[in-house]
Design a protein around this motif. Structure first.
Motif, PDB file in Angstrom:
ATOM      1  N   VAL A 121      13.947  42.840  78.247  1.00 42.73           N
ATOM      2  CA  VAL A 121      13.402  41.915  79.227  1.00 42.73           C
ATOM      3  C   VAL A 121      14.111  42.170  80.786  1.00 42.73           C
ATOM      4  CG1 VAL A 121      11.402  41.668  80.036  1.00 42.73           C
ATOM      5  CG2 VAL A 121      11.584  42.520  77.838  1.00 42.73           C
ATOM      6  N   GLY A 122      14.179  43.105  81.663  1.00 39.92           N
ATOM      7  CA  GLY A 122      15.146  42.613  82.614  1.00 39.92           C
ATOM      8  C   GLY A 122      16.326  42.636  82.273  1.00 39.92           C
ATOM      9  N   ALA A 123      16.732  43.645  81.982  1.00 37.76           N
ATOM     10  CA  ALA A 123      17.940  44.342  81.721  1.00 37.76           C
ATOM     11  C   ALA A 123      19.023  44.905  82.572  1.00 37.76           C
ATOM     12  CB  ALA A 123      17.660  45.970  81.008  1.00 37.76           C
ATOM     13  N   HIS A 124      18.860  44.421  83.863  1.00 39.69           N
ATOM     14  CA  HIS A 124      19.858  44.819  84.666  1.00 39.69           C
ATOM     15  C   HIS A 124      20.772  45.501  84.704  1.00 39.69           C
ATOM     16  CE1 HIS A 124      22.627  43.009  88.210  1.00 39.69           C
ATOM     17  NE2 HIS A 124      21.534  42.941  88.599  1.00 39.69           N
ATOM     18  N   VAL A 125      21.903  45.813  84.647  1.00 34.59           N
ATOM     19  CA  VAL A 125      22.861  46.564  84.603  1.00 34.59           C
ATOM     20  C   VAL A 125      22.957  46.873  83.204  1.00 34.59           C
ATOM     21  CG1 VAL A 125      23.595  46.476  87.005  1.00 34.59           C
ATOM     22  CG2 VAL A 125      24.622  45.375  85.278  1.00 34.59           C
ATOM     23  N   GLY A 126      22.621  45.682  82.697  1.00 34.46           N
ATOM     24  CA  GLY A 126      23.238  45.925  80.833  1.00 34.46           C
ATOM     25  C   GLY A 126      24.240  45.002  80.505  1.00 34.46           C
ATOM     26  N   PHE A 177      14.269  47.078  79.131  1.00 40.25           N
ATOM     27  CA  PHE A 177      12.910  47.033  80.310  1.00 40.25           C
ATOM     28  C   PHE A 177      13.658  46.399  82.193  1.00 40.25           C
ATOM     29  CE2 PHE A 177      10.940  47.393  76.406  1.00 40.25           C
ATOM     30  CZ  PHE A 177       9.876  48.344  76.975  1.00 40.25           C
ATOM     31  N   GLU A 178      13.867  47.293  83.134  1.00 39.65           N
ATOM     32  CA  GLU A 178      14.330  47.799  84.489  1.00 39.65           C
ATOM     33  C   GLU A 178      13.197  47.885  85.267  1.00 39.65           C
ATOM     34  OE1 GLU A 178      15.468  46.556  87.177  1.00 39.65           O
ATOM     35  OE2 GLU A 178      16.542  44.767  85.280  1.00 39.65           O
ATOM     36  N   PRO A 179      12.673  47.083  85.826  1.00 40.78           N
ATOM     37  CA  PRO A 179      11.192  47.776  86.950  1.00 40.78           C
ATOM     38  C   PRO A 179      12.344  48.302  88.583  1.00 40.78           C
ATOM     39  CG  PRO A 179      11.646  45.210  87.240  1.00 40.78           C
ATOM     40  CD  PRO A 179      12.258  45.852  85.811  1.00 40.78           C
ATOM     41  N   ASN A 180      13.913  48.094  88.578  1.00 38.14           N
ATOM     42  CA  ASN A 180      13.976  48.266  89.872  1.00 38.14           C
ATOM     43  C   ASN A 180      15.002  49.521  89.862  1.00 38.14           C
ATOM     44  OD1 ASN A 180      16.185  48.432  91.713  1.00 38.14           O
ATOM     45  ND2 ASN A 180      15.940  45.735  92.554  1.00 38.14           N
ATOM     46  N   PRO A 181      14.666  50.849  90.529  1.00 42.77           N
ATOM     47  CA  PRO A 181      15.293  51.529  90.607  1.00 42.77           C
ATOM     48  C   PRO A 181      16.843  51.379  90.143  1.00 42.77           C
ATOM     49  CG  PRO A 181      12.731  51.854  92.004  1.00 42.77           C
ATOM     50  CD  PRO A 181      13.359  50.306  91.030  1.00 42.77           C
ATOM     51  N   GLU A 182      17.390  50.952  91.756  1.00 43.05           N
ATOM     52  CA  GLU A 182      18.529  50.846  91.807  1.00 43.05           C
ATOM     53  C   GLU A 182      19.132  50.229  90.637  1.00 43.05           C
ATOM     54  OE1 GLU A 182      21.370  48.417  94.601  1.00 43.05           O
ATOM     55  OE2 GLU A 182      19.917  48.622  95.606  1.00 43.05           O
ATOM     56  N   ASN A 183      18.867  49.375  90.188  1.00 45.33           N
ATOM     57  CA  ASN A 183      19.778  48.871  88.804  1.00 45.33           C
ATOM     58  C   ASN A 183      19.006  49.426  87.553  1.00 45.33           C
ATOM     59  OD1 ASN A 183      20.211  46.326  90.067  1.00 45.33           O
ATOM     60  ND2 ASN A 183      18.543  45.069  89.183  1.00 45.33           N
ATOM     61  N   ARG A 184      17.900  50.679  87.708  1.00 45.01           N
ATOM     62  CA  ARG A 184      18.345  51.352  86.823  1.00 45.01           C
ATOM     63  C   ARG A 184      18.574  52.239  86.912  1.00 45.01           C
ATOM     64  NH1 ARG A 184      13.647  54.965  85.935  1.00 45.01           N
ATOM     65  NH2 ARG A 184      13.734  56.347  83.532  1.00 45.01           N
ATOM     66  N   ALA A 185      19.402  52.744  87.623  1.00 42.68           N
ATOM     67  CA  ALA A 185      20.304  53.877  88.131  1.00 42.68           C
ATOM     68  C   ALA A 185      21.710  53.192  87.497  1.00 42.68           C
ATOM     69  CB  ALA A 185      20.100  53.882  89.569  1.00 42.68           C
ATOM     70  N   LEU A 186      21.639  52.239  87.946  1.00 47.97           N
ATOM     71  CA  LEU A 186      23.091  51.736  87.230  1.00 47.97           C
ATOM     72  C   LEU A 186      23.245  51.191  86.190  1.00 47.97           C
ATOM     73  CD1 LEU A 186      23.796  49.084  89.897  1.00 47.97           C
ATOM     74  CD2 LEU A 186      25.302  51.087  89.801  1.00 47.97           C
ATOM     75  N   LEU A 187      22.399  51.523  85.520  1.00 46.73           N
ATOM     76  CA  LEU A 187      22.381  50.698  83.891  1.00 46.73           C
ATOM     77  C   LEU A 187      22.419  51.848  82.942  1.00 46.73           C
ATOM     78  CD1 LEU A 187      21.467  48.942  80.957  1.00 46.73           C
ATOM     79  CD2 LEU A 187      18.905  49.898  82.220  1.00 46.73           C
ATOM     80  N   VAL A 193      15.725  53.588  78.664  1.00 47.03           N
ATOM     81  CA  VAL A 193      15.143  53.151  80.028  1.00 47.03           C
ATOM     82  C   VAL A 193      13.616  52.711  80.220  1.00 47.03           C
ATOM     83  CG1 VAL A 193      16.305  52.403  81.742  1.00 47.03           C
ATOM     84  CG2 VAL A 193      18.129  53.468  80.133  1.00 47.03           C
ATOM     85  N   VAL A 194      13.348  51.621  80.325  1.00 49.20           N
ATOM     86  CA  VAL A 194      12.099  52.277  80.367  1.00 49.20           C
ATOM     87  C   VAL A 194      12.076  51.433  81.885  1.00 49.20           C
ATOM     88  CG1 VAL A 194       9.528  51.060  79.239  1.00 49.20           C
ATOM     89  CG2 VAL A 194      11.588  51.470  77.982  1.00 49.20           C
ATOM     90  N   LEU A 195      11.499  52.393  82.660  1.00 51.90           N
ATOM     91  CA  LEU A 195      10.679  51.510  84.303  1.00 51.90           C
ATOM     92  C   LEU A 195       9.014  51.378  84.562  1.00 51.90           C
ATOM     93  CD1 LEU A 195      11.785  51.695  86.961  1.00 51.90           C
ATOM     94  CD2 LEU A 195      11.207  53.657  87.198  1.00 51.90           C
ATOM     95  N   LEU A 196       9.447  49.752  83.525  1.00 54.09           N
ATOM     96  CA  LEU A 196       7.972  49.132  83.761  1.00 54.09           C
ATOM     97  C   LEU A 196       8.566  47.355  84.268  1.00 54.09           C
ATOM     98  CD1 LEU A 196       6.471  50.271  80.569  1.00 54.09           C
ATOM     99  CD2 LEU A 196       5.756  50.753  82.911  1.00 54.09           C
ATOM    100  N   VAL A 197       7.532  47.246  84.381  1.00 54.54           N
ATOM    101  CA  VAL A 197       7.852  45.357  84.375  1.00 54.54           C
ATOM    102  C   VAL A 197       6.705  44.565  83.098  1.00 54.54           C
ATOM    103  CG1 VAL A 197       6.604  43.216  85.777  1.00 54.54           C
ATOM    104  CG2 VAL A 197       7.203  45.789  87.499  1.00 54.54           C
TER     105      VAL A 197
END
Length: 103
Positions: A16-21, A40-50, A65-69
């Motif tokens: 939860v809050g995976a950031h970049v992995g 789970f990573e809600p930030n689109p920028e971090n999600r792309a890096l992840l 990867v799940v784009l949810l809070v």
């Protein structure tokens, strides 16, 4: 390291809050191809890096990867993502103040 030591091959890991992995990728290596990692990573920028890190490590079939809070409460909220330009790694999610109706 304690978490990884207890994680079995073929197991399931939730980040939860995976950031970049930072935790997702080592967990994926540990659970192997028969396991699953839900990041789970809600930030689109971090999600792309992840997602880039997952692909570069060949973990696409293990990590989802799940784009949810994630919250301890079930309810609908309007959230805003606060990105601090002077602290590129810092991201904060907070509840938007309620809009008051004009008098």
């Amino acid at each position: 390291q304690v978490m990884l030591d207890r994680l079995p091959e073929g197991g399931c890991f939730v980040d939860v809050g995976a950031h970049v992995g930072l935790f997702s990728l080592p967990a994926a290596r540990k659970v192997g191809p028969t396991g699953r990692v839900f990041a789970f990573e809600p930030n689109p920028e971090n999600r792309a890096l992840l997602e880039t890190n997952i692909a570069q490590n060949g973990m696409e079939d293990i990590v989802e990867v799940v784009l949810l809070v994630v919250s301890l409460q079930v309810r609908k909220l309007v959230l805003e993502l606060l990105v601090l330009q002077h602290r590129r790694g810092a991201r904060h999610i907070h509840r938007r103040p309620r809009q008051t109706a004009p008098p």
